[in-house]
Design an enzyme around this catalytic site. Structure first.
Site, mmCIF file in Angstrom:
data_model
loop_
_atom_site.group_PDB
_atom_site.id
_atom_site.type_symbol
_atom_site.label_atom_id
_atom_site.label_comp_id
_atom_site.label_asym_id
_atom_site.label_seq_id
_atom_site.Cartn_x
_atom_site.Cartn_y
_atom_site.Cartn_z
ATOM 1 N N SER A 193 63.306 9.569 -13.832
ATOM 2 C CA SER A 193 63.556 10.122 -15.166
ATOM 3 C C SER A 193 62.657 11.336 -15.418
ATOM 4 C CB SER A 193 63.288 9.014 -16.196
ATOM 5 O OG SER A 193 63.197 9.529 -17.487
ATOM 6 N N LYS A 227 63.872 15.795 -14.776
ATOM 7 C CA LYS A 227 63.802 16.778 -15.867
ATOM 8 C C LYS A 227 62.857 17.914 -15.505
ATOM 9 C CE LYS A 227 63.084 13.229 -18.577
ATOM 10 N NZ LYS A 227 62.796 12.283 -19.625
ATOM 11 N N HIS A 239 52.995 17.752 -16.656
ATOM 12 C CA HIS A 239 53.673 16.697 -17.423
ATOM 13 C C HIS A 239 52.657 15.616 -17.742
ATOM 14 C CE1 HIS A 239 56.817 13.969 -18.819
ATOM 15 N NE2 HIS A 239 56.086 13.021 -18.251
ATOM 16 N N ASP A 266 69.986 11.197 -17.506
ATOM 17 C CA ASP A 266 68.771 10.550 -18.015
ATOM 18 C C ASP A 266 68.948 10.095 -19.459
ATOM 19 O OD1 ASP A 266 65.946 9.755 -17.729
ATOM 20 O OD2 ASP A 266 65.651 11.234 -19.310
ATOM 21 N N ARG A 303 68.284 1.710 -20.632
ATOM 22 C CA ARG A 303 67.040 1.026 -20.237
ATOM 23 C C ARG A 303 66.311 0.502 -21.469
ATOM 24 N NH1 ARG A 303 63.957 5.525 -17.407
ATOM 25 N NH2 ARG A 303 62.267 4.022 -17.419
HETATM 26 N N1 URA Z 1 59.140 9.274 -19.889
HETATM 27 C C1 URA Z 1 60.323 9.678 -19.401
HETATM 28 O O1 URA Z 1 60.696 10.835 -19.506
HETATM 29 N N2 URA Z 1 61.082 8.753 -18.786
HETATM 30 C C2 URA Z 1 60.715 7.463 -18.630
HETATM 31 O O2 URA Z 1 61.455 6.699 -18.044
HETATM 32 C C3 URA Z 1 59.478 7.072 -19.156
HETATM 33 C C4 URA Z 1 58.700 7.997 -19.783
#
Ligand code: URA
Length: 436
Positions: free
Chosen positions: A183, A187, A82, A161, A168
């Site tokens: 977050s 995922k 990631h 999310d 947010r």
């Molecule tokens: N990328 C994400 O997937 N979530 C966040 O909160 C910030 C960056």
């Protein structure tokens, strides 16, 4: 349990337990807790923070709000990467087939361009015919047969999310380490990865611009990932100038193909090998990073990774012949050049400014509903540290239309600075975080 008591508890800086966190997340997803109370909790978390224990509980509660990718029956190991996002970051494109060629499966769920950062899905979709919204069965088939597949997130993966991120975004609570950690990690865990290598960028084009903030996020991802039972490592990398020589959607596909053919730019290859090596270490295929790098190099030399990439393009509906035909020539007709206004050294190419100019050009988007152009972008002739003579071309910009080009040009021009002395170039790989 009352939402207000939980908000007050966090406002006072106390730790929330797993039940309280789950109560909030479940209540929010079901529509039982209103936005205004969740906003208040988010702001309390923003100021008071969360321990690794709380962040793991938040990650788990968010994960449990949706489905997980079913990878049963497919032999592992499953390791993913990631990146926190950058400019010219096409690493996923060569990385997934390289790692798959070395025997580690990569269940890759990627995102789209947003703001100044690019998105892997937009790049892939610039290949004529390529589809990124795979059905789970197709994703599994690709994973089984090529060892990797590239898809977008479905609405069923971590719905908490989606709601929380949107909230947010409008409540000034994006830049909270525990909220970002939960977050990202929820995922990644949902897609079935057993191990994750995080590329946490720092520098002007990064989400976390400062070194200390980027390091704090890296440590939080590692600590929380471990608490979730995952093998994790984070690599802090430099995103002060764009990666590689091409920024754009199809332009980055071209550069990824160069990488897979063994002629990729030095910085892109360095990072690809570094992240790939760690993925092989986490997947148990290499004893250390040095052995992992040699295996990745072999996957390039033998063309095994390139062939897997071709097979993936065909599997996901892409037209290989068209892709090859367009390579090197598929450019927007609207172009402008940036030339050196004096002799000297390129001191910097500001990644943020290039990324923002890219949004005007049509590489990226401001809002999720905006479309992007396959043929917009930048080709750099020179990068930081190079000497240039007055009048020499540094970059060519390609815009989706003439107005976009006019808007992007001054920003891109301003991103490039030329000095009389050679700059000191900081390294691309800044630090590895294996423990919190
Ligand atoms: N990328 C994400 O997937 N979530 C966040 O909160 C910030 C960056």
């Amino acid at each position: 349990m009352r939402a207000v008591d939980i908000i007050i508890k966090k406002r006072h800086g106390e730790s929330l337990d797993e039940k309280e966190i789950r109560f909030f997340i479940e209540g929010y997803v079901k529509g039982e807790i209103p936005d205004y109370q969740v906003s208040a909790l988010l702001m309390a978390i923003f100021f008071q923070g969360m321990s690794a224990q709380e962040t793991a509980a938040l990650t788990q509660a968010m994960l449990d709000s949706g489905e997980r990718m079913d990878l049963s029956g497919i032999p592992g190991p499953f390791i993913d990467k990631h990146s926190t996002g950058g400019v010219g970051d096409k690493i996923s494109l060569p990385l997934a087939p390289i790692v798959a060629a070395c025997g580690v499966r990569v269940p890759m769920m990627s995102g789209r361009a947003l703001g100044h950062t690019g998105g892997t899905l937009d790049k892939l979709e610039s290949i004529p015919g390529y589809i990124t919204d795979l059905e789970p069965a197709e994703f599994r088939k690709g994973l089984l047969e090529e060892g990797f597949a590239m898809t977008g997130q479905t609405a069923h993966i971590v719905p908490a999310d989606k709601k929380l991120y949107a909230l947010r975004d409008v409540t000034g609570t994006i830049e909270s380490i525990p909220l970002i950690t939960a977050s990202i990690l929820s995922k990644k865990v949902a897609e079935g990865a057993e191990g994750i290598v995080f590329d946490v960028k720092c520098g002007s084009g990064a989400f976390m611009k400062g070194y200390d903030d980027a390091k704090a996020l890296a440590k939080s991802l590692v600590a929380t990932g471990k608490k979730m039972g995952k093998k994790v490592v984070a690599v802090l990398t430099n995103m002060s100038q764009p990666l590689g020589y091409k920024v754009g959607n199809f332009l980055e596909i071209e550069e990824a193909l160069d990488c897979l053919e063994g002629k990729g730019p030095k910085d892109v290859m360095e990072l690809t090998y570094w992240l790939g090596a760690w993925m092989l270490v986490l997947g148990g295929k290499a004893k250390d990073v040095s052995e992992g790098k040699s295996l990745c190099e072999e996957a390039i030399e033998s063309k095994a990774a390139l062939n897997l990439f071709y097979r993936n393009v065909v599997r996901q509906g892409g037209n290989l012949e068209e892709m090859q035909k367009k390579r090197g020539s598929w450019r927007s007709e609207y172009s402008m050049e940036i030339r050196a206004d004096k002799d000297g050294y390129i001191a910097s190419i500001d990644a943020l400014k290039i990324g923002l100019a890219g949004v005007y050009l049509g590489v990226g988007r401001n809002r999720t509903e905006d479309s992007v152009s396959p043929t917009a972008g930048f080709i750099f002739d020179k990068k930081s540290g190079y000497h240039v003579s007055k009048g020499e071309r540094i970059a060519t910009l390609f815009g989706k239309d003439s107005q976009s080009l006019e808007a992007a040009f001054p920003l891109a021009l301003n991103a490039i600075s030329i000095e009389n002395t050679a700059p000191s170039i900081s390294s691309l790989i800044l630090e590895e975080i294996t423990v919190s």
